[in-house]
Design an enzyme around this catalytic site. Structure first.
Site, PDB file in Angstrom:
ATOM      1  CB  SER A 132      62.825  27.228  -7.909  1.00 42.37           C
ATOM      2  OG  SER A 132      63.152  28.599  -7.727  1.00 42.37           O
ATOM      3  CE1 TYR A 146      67.909  25.776  -8.384  1.00 39.80           C
ATOM      4  CE2 TYR A 146      66.797  27.872  -8.679  1.00 39.80           C
ATOM      5  CZ  TYR A 146      67.006  26.728  -7.939  1.00 39.80           C
ATOM      6  OH  TYR A 146      66.318  26.515  -6.768  1.00 39.80           O
TER       7      TYR A 146
END
Ligand code: NDP
Length: 237
Positions: A132, A146
Protein backbone atom coordinates in the site's frame (compact mmCIF):
# COMPACT_ATOMS: atom_id res chain seq x y z
CA UNK A 1 0.84 -7.13 -24.01
CA UNK A 2 2.74 -9.94 -22.34
CA UNK A 3 1.51 -13.45 -22.83
CA UNK A 4 1.28 -15.82 -19.92
CA UNK A 5 0.28 -18.79 -22.06
CA UNK A 6 1.31 -21.98 -20.27
CA UNK A 7 2.22 -20.16 -17.05
CA UNK A 8 0.84 -21.23 -13.70
CA UNK A 9 -0.30 -18.31 -11.52
CA UNK A 10 -1.60 -18.30 -7.93
CA UNK A 11 -3.35 -15.19 -6.56
CA UNK A 12 -3.97 -15.24 -2.80
CA UNK A 13 -7.21 -13.33 -2.14
CA UNK A 14 -8.61 -13.25 -5.66
CA UNK A 15 -12.38 -13.28 -5.18
CA UNK A 16 -13.01 -9.52 -5.17
CA UNK A 17 -11.48 -6.09 -5.82
CA UNK A 18 -7.85 -5.79 -6.87
CA UNK A 19 -7.30 -9.55 -6.61
CA UNK A 20 -10.18 -10.28 -8.99
CA UNK A 21 -8.78 -7.74 -11.47
CA UNK A 22 -5.41 -9.53 -11.28
CA UNK A 23 -7.10 -12.90 -11.88
CA UNK A 24 -8.90 -11.45 -14.93
CA UNK A 25 -5.70 -9.96 -16.33
CA UNK A 26 -3.67 -13.18 -16.11
CA UNK A 27 -6.55 -15.30 -17.39
CA UNK A 28 -7.03 -12.96 -20.37
CA UNK A 29 -3.38 -13.52 -21.27
CA UNK A 30 -3.65 -17.29 -21.27
CA UNK A 31 -2.32 -18.22 -17.82
CA UNK A 32 -3.60 -21.15 -15.81
CA UNK A 33 -4.87 -19.19 -12.82
CA UNK A 34 -5.67 -20.43 -9.35
CA UNK A 35 -6.90 -18.06 -6.67
CA UNK A 36 -7.88 -18.29 -3.02
CA UNK A 37 -10.85 -16.80 -1.22
CA UNK A 38 -12.30 -16.97 2.27
CA UNK A 39 -15.62 -15.20 2.91
CA UNK A 40 -16.97 -14.70 -0.62
CA UNK A 41 -17.70 -18.14 -2.13
CA UNK A 42 -20.32 -16.80 -4.55
CA UNK A 43 -18.00 -14.12 -5.95
CA UNK A 44 -15.23 -16.71 -6.18
CA UNK A 45 -17.42 -19.20 -8.06
CA UNK A 46 -18.64 -16.53 -10.50
CA UNK A 47 -15.11 -15.31 -11.19
CA UNK A 48 -13.82 -18.86 -11.66
CA UNK A 49 -16.56 -19.55 -14.19
CA UNK A 50 -16.00 -16.22 -15.99
CA UNK A 51 -12.22 -16.62 -16.26
CA UNK A 52 -11.95 -20.43 -16.40
CA UNK A 53 -9.74 -20.26 -13.33
CA UNK A 54 -9.85 -22.38 -10.19
CA UNK A 55 -11.03 -21.05 -6.83
CA UNK A 56 -9.63 -22.55 -3.62
CA UNK A 57 -10.97 -21.77 -0.16
CA UNK A 58 -7.97 -20.94 2.07
CA UNK A 59 -7.58 -18.57 4.99
CA UNK A 60 -4.41 -16.50 4.68
CA UNK A 61 -4.34 -16.14 8.48
CA UNK A 62 -3.81 -19.93 8.85
CA UNK A 63 -0.06 -20.30 8.33
CA UNK A 64 0.20 -24.08 8.28
CA UNK A 65 -2.80 -24.56 5.97
CA UNK A 66 -1.43 -21.92 3.59
CA UNK A 67 2.01 -23.54 3.43
CA UNK A 68 0.43 -26.97 2.91
CA UNK A 69 -1.81 -25.66 0.12
CA UNK A 70 1.02 -23.97 -1.77
CA UNK A 71 3.26 -27.01 -1.36
CA UNK A 72 0.50 -29.22 -2.80
CA UNK A 73 0.04 -27.16 -5.97
CA UNK A 74 3.33 -27.96 -7.62
CA UNK A 75 5.59 -25.39 -9.30
CA UNK A 76 4.11 -21.90 -9.72
CA UNK A 77 5.53 -19.47 -12.28
CA UNK A 78 3.92 -16.48 -10.57
CA UNK A 79 2.70 -15.93 -7.01
CA UNK A 80 0.69 -12.79 -6.18
CA UNK A 81 -0.13 -12.19 -2.50
CA UNK A 82 -3.06 -9.79 -2.56
CA UNK A 83 -5.12 -10.88 0.47
CA UNK A 84 -5.10 -8.11 3.02
CA UNK A 85 -7.33 -6.47 5.62
CA UNK A 86 -7.60 -2.87 6.83
CA UNK A 87 -8.46 -2.96 10.56
CA UNK A 88 -9.10 0.76 11.05
CA UNK A 89 -9.88 2.23 14.45
CA UNK A 90 -8.53 3.80 17.62
CA UNK A 91 -5.55 1.68 18.72
CA UNK A 92 -6.70 2.10 22.33
CA UNK A 93 -9.94 0.30 21.45
CA UNK A 94 -8.89 -2.41 18.96
CA UNK A 95 -8.59 -5.83 20.71
CA UNK A 96 -5.03 -7.23 20.53
CA UNK A 97 -6.29 -10.41 18.84
CA UNK A 98 -7.61 -8.35 15.92
CA UNK A 99 -4.22 -6.70 15.48
CA UNK A 100 -2.48 -10.09 15.61
CA UNK A 101 -4.85 -11.43 12.93
CA UNK A 102 -4.13 -8.41 10.73
CA UNK A 103 -0.41 -9.05 11.08
CA UNK A 104 -0.91 -12.75 10.26
CA UNK A 105 -2.77 -11.92 7.05
CA UNK A 106 -0.81 -8.83 5.96
CA UNK A 107 2.74 -9.81 7.06
CA UNK A 108 3.06 -13.50 7.96
CA UNK A 109 1.11 -14.82 4.96
CA UNK A 110 3.22 -13.00 2.34
CA UNK A 111 6.44 -14.27 3.94
CA UNK A 112 5.39 -17.90 4.34
CA UNK A 113 3.65 -18.01 0.95
CA UNK A 114 6.71 -16.61 -0.81
CA UNK A 115 9.03 -19.12 0.86
CA UNK A 116 6.67 -22.06 0.22
CA UNK A 117 6.30 -21.07 -3.45
CA UNK A 118 10.03 -20.54 -3.90
CA UNK A 119 10.78 -24.14 -2.92
CA UNK A 120 9.45 -25.39 -6.26
CA UNK A 121 9.29 -22.24 -8.39
CA UNK A 122 11.28 -22.53 -11.60
CA UNK A 123 14.20 -20.22 -12.31
CA UNK A 124 12.89 -16.86 -13.52
CA UNK A 125 9.71 -17.06 -11.44
CA UNK A 126 7.93 -14.00 -10.13
CA UNK A 127 6.59 -13.11 -6.67
CA UNK A 128 4.55 -9.95 -6.14
CA UNK A 129 3.04 -8.60 -2.93
CA UNK A 130 0.23 -6.07 -2.93
CA UNK A 131 1.30 -3.54 -0.32
CA UNK A 132 0.00 0.00 0.00
CA UNK A 133 1.06 3.61 -0.53
CA UNK A 134 0.38 3.84 3.22
CA UNK A 135 3.78 2.19 3.65
CA UNK A 136 5.22 5.55 2.59
CA UNK A 137 2.57 8.02 3.70
CA UNK A 138 -0.02 7.64 6.45
CA UNK A 139 -1.86 10.96 6.64
CA UNK A 140 -4.84 9.70 8.67
CA UNK A 141 -5.31 8.40 12.23
CA UNK A 142 -6.49 4.90 13.06
CA UNK A 143 -4.41 2.91 10.60
CA UNK A 144 -1.09 2.38 12.40
CA UNK A 145 -1.20 -1.44 12.32
CA UNK A 146 -2.20 -1.41 8.65
CA UNK A 147 0.57 0.98 7.59
CA UNK A 148 3.10 -0.95 9.71
CA UNK A 149 2.06 -4.19 8.03
CA UNK A 150 2.40 -2.74 4.55
CA UNK A 151 5.74 -1.06 5.36
CA UNK A 152 7.09 -4.45 6.45
CA UNK A 153 6.66 -5.76 2.91
CA UNK A 154 9.23 -3.29 1.60
CA UNK A 155 11.89 -4.80 3.87
CA UNK A 156 10.68 -8.31 3.13
CA UNK A 157 11.13 -8.01 -0.64
CA UNK A 158 14.60 -6.51 -0.20
CA UNK A 159 15.72 -9.50 1.85
CA UNK A 160 14.00 -12.21 -0.18
CA UNK A 161 15.31 -10.68 -3.42
CA UNK A 162 18.81 -11.53 -2.12
CA UNK A 163 17.71 -15.04 -1.15
CA UNK A 164 16.07 -15.91 -4.48
CA UNK A 165 18.11 -13.78 -6.90
CA UNK A 166 20.61 -16.49 -7.85
CA UNK A 167 17.70 -18.38 -9.44
CA UNK A 168 16.46 -15.36 -11.37
CA UNK A 169 13.32 -15.23 -9.22
CA UNK A 170 12.19 -11.65 -8.71
CA UNK A 171 10.14 -10.38 -5.77
CA UNK A 172 8.59 -6.92 -5.61
CA UNK A 173 5.83 -5.03 -3.84
CA UNK A 174 3.16 -3.03 -5.69
CA UNK A 175 1.82 -0.20 -3.51
CA UNK A 176 -1.60 1.06 -4.62
CA UNK A 177 -3.12 4.31 -3.45
CA UNK A 178 -6.91 4.67 -3.18
CA UNK A 179 -8.39 2.03 -5.47
CA UNK A 180 -12.09 1.47 -6.13
CA UNK A 181 -13.02 -1.76 -4.31
CA UNK A 182 -15.31 -2.90 -1.48
CA UNK A 183 -12.49 -1.95 0.93
CA UNK A 184 -12.30 1.60 -0.41
CA UNK A 185 -15.22 2.55 -2.67
CA UNK A 186 -14.66 5.48 -5.05
CA UNK A 187 -17.88 7.06 -3.73
CA UNK A 188 -17.16 6.35 -0.04
CA UNK A 189 -17.37 8.98 2.72
CA UNK A 190 -13.57 9.54 2.81
CA UNK A 191 -13.12 10.04 -0.93
CA UNK A 192 -12.69 13.84 -0.83
CA UNK A 193 -10.15 13.63 1.99
CA UNK A 194 -8.17 10.96 0.13
CA UNK A 195 -8.33 12.80 -3.18
CA UNK A 196 -7.02 15.86 -1.36
CA UNK A 197 -3.73 13.99 -0.80
CA UNK A 198 -3.41 13.10 -4.50
CA UNK A 199 -2.08 14.86 -7.61
CA UNK A 200 -4.54 12.93 -9.81
CA UNK A 201 -7.72 13.18 -7.80
CA UNK A 202 -9.50 9.91 -8.42
CA UNK A 203 -9.44 6.32 -7.26
CA UNK A 204 -7.47 3.88 -9.38
CA UNK A 205 -9.25 0.93 -10.94
CA UNK A 206 -8.31 -2.62 -10.10
CA UNK A 207 -7.39 -3.08 -13.76
CA UNK A 208 -4.76 -0.32 -13.47
CA UNK A 209 -3.14 -2.12 -10.52
CA UNK A 210 -3.34 -5.43 -12.41
CA UNK A 211 -1.50 -3.84 -15.33
CA UNK A 212 1.56 -3.12 -13.18
CA UNK A 213 1.40 -6.61 -11.68
CA UNK A 214 1.35 -8.09 -15.19
CA UNK A 215 4.34 -5.98 -16.24
CA UNK A 216 6.37 -7.05 -13.20
CA UNK A 217 5.42 -10.67 -13.90
CA UNK A 218 6.49 -10.55 -17.53
CA UNK A 219 9.75 -11.12 -19.37
CA UNK A 220 10.69 -7.42 -19.61
CA UNK A 221 10.88 -7.14 -15.81
CA UNK A 222 13.50 -9.81 -15.19
CA UNK A 223 16.01 -7.31 -13.79
CA UNK A 224 13.54 -5.68 -11.35
CA UNK A 225 13.70 -7.14 -7.84
CA UNK A 226 13.58 -6.03 -4.22
CA UNK A 227 11.65 -2.94 -5.28
CA UNK A 228 8.49 -1.12 -4.20
CA UNK A 229 6.29 0.57 -6.82
CA UNK A 230 3.76 3.19 -5.89
CA UNK A 231 0.73 3.37 -8.18
CA UNK A 232 -1.24 6.01 -6.35
CA UNK A 233 -2.02 9.16 -8.33
CA UNK A 234 0.74 10.96 -6.43
CA UNK A 235 -0.66 10.13 -2.96
CA UNK A 236 2.86 9.52 -1.64
CA UNK A 237 4.62 12.14 -3.79
P1 NDP B 1 -11.18 -6.07 -0.71
O1 NDP B 1 -11.55 -6.04 0.72
O2 NDP B 1 -12.09 -5.44 -1.70
O3 NDP B 1 -10.84 -7.59 -1.16
C1 NDP B 1 -9.96 -8.32 -0.34
C2 NDP B 1 -9.67 -9.65 -0.98
O4 NDP B 1 -8.77 -10.36 -0.11
C3 NDP B 1 -10.90 -10.48 -1.15
O5 NDP B 1 -10.80 -11.28 -2.32
C4 NDP B 1 -10.88 -11.37 0.11
O6 NDP B 1 -11.48 -12.63 -0.10
C5 NDP B 1 -9.38 -11.58 0.27
N1 NDP B 1 -9.05 -11.89 1.65
C6 NDP B 1 -9.13 -11.08 2.75
N2 NDP B 1 -8.77 -11.75 3.85
C7 NDP B 1 -8.48 -13.02 3.46
C8 NDP B 1 -8.04 -14.19 4.13
N3 NDP B 1 -7.86 -14.20 5.47
N4 NDP B 1 -7.81 -15.30 3.41
C9 NDP B 1 -8.00 -15.31 2.07
N5 NDP B 1 -8.42 -14.25 1.37
C10 NDP B 1 -8.65 -13.11 2.06
O7 NDP B 1 -9.75 -5.37 -0.79
P2 NDP B 1 -8.98 -4.65 -2.00
O8 NDP B 1 -9.21 -5.35 -3.26
O9 NDP B 1 -9.26 -3.21 -1.89
O10 NDP B 1 -7.49 -4.85 -1.48
C11 NDP B 1 -6.63 -5.86 -1.99
C12 NDP B 1 -5.23 -5.59 -1.49
O11 NDP B 1 -4.84 -4.27 -1.89
C13 NDP B 1 -5.11 -5.61 0.05
O12 NDP B 1 -3.89 -6.19 0.41
C14 NDP B 1 -5.15 -4.14 0.42
O13 NDP B 1 -4.51 -3.89 1.63
C15 NDP B 1 -4.43 -3.53 -0.77
N6 NDP B 1 -4.70 -2.11 -0.98
C16 NDP B 1 -5.96 -1.66 -1.29
C17 NDP B 1 -6.20 -0.31 -1.50
C18 NDP B 1 -7.54 0.24 -1.84
O14 NDP B 1 -7.69 1.48 -1.85
N7 NDP B 1 -8.54 -0.58 -2.19
C19 NDP B 1 -5.11 0.67 -1.38
C20 NDP B 1 -3.83 0.09 -1.07
C21 NDP B 1 -3.65 -1.25 -0.88
P3 NDP B 1 -12.91 -13.04 0.57
O15 NDP B 1 -13.84 -11.90 0.38
O16 NDP B 1 -13.29 -14.28 -0.19
O17 NDP B 1 -12.61 -13.33 2.03
Amino acid sequence: MNSFEGKSVLVLGGSRGIGAAIVRRFASEGAKVLFTYLSSPDDAAALAAETRSEALCADSSDRDALIELISSLGPLDVLVVNSGILGAGDPLDIPPNEIDRLFRINIHAPYHAAVAAARTMPDGGRIIFIGSANADRMPMAGLAAYSASKASLKGMVKGLARDFGARGITINVVQPGPTDTDMNPADGPLKDIMHGFMAIKRHATGAEIAGLVAYLSGPEAGIITGAAYNIDGGFSA
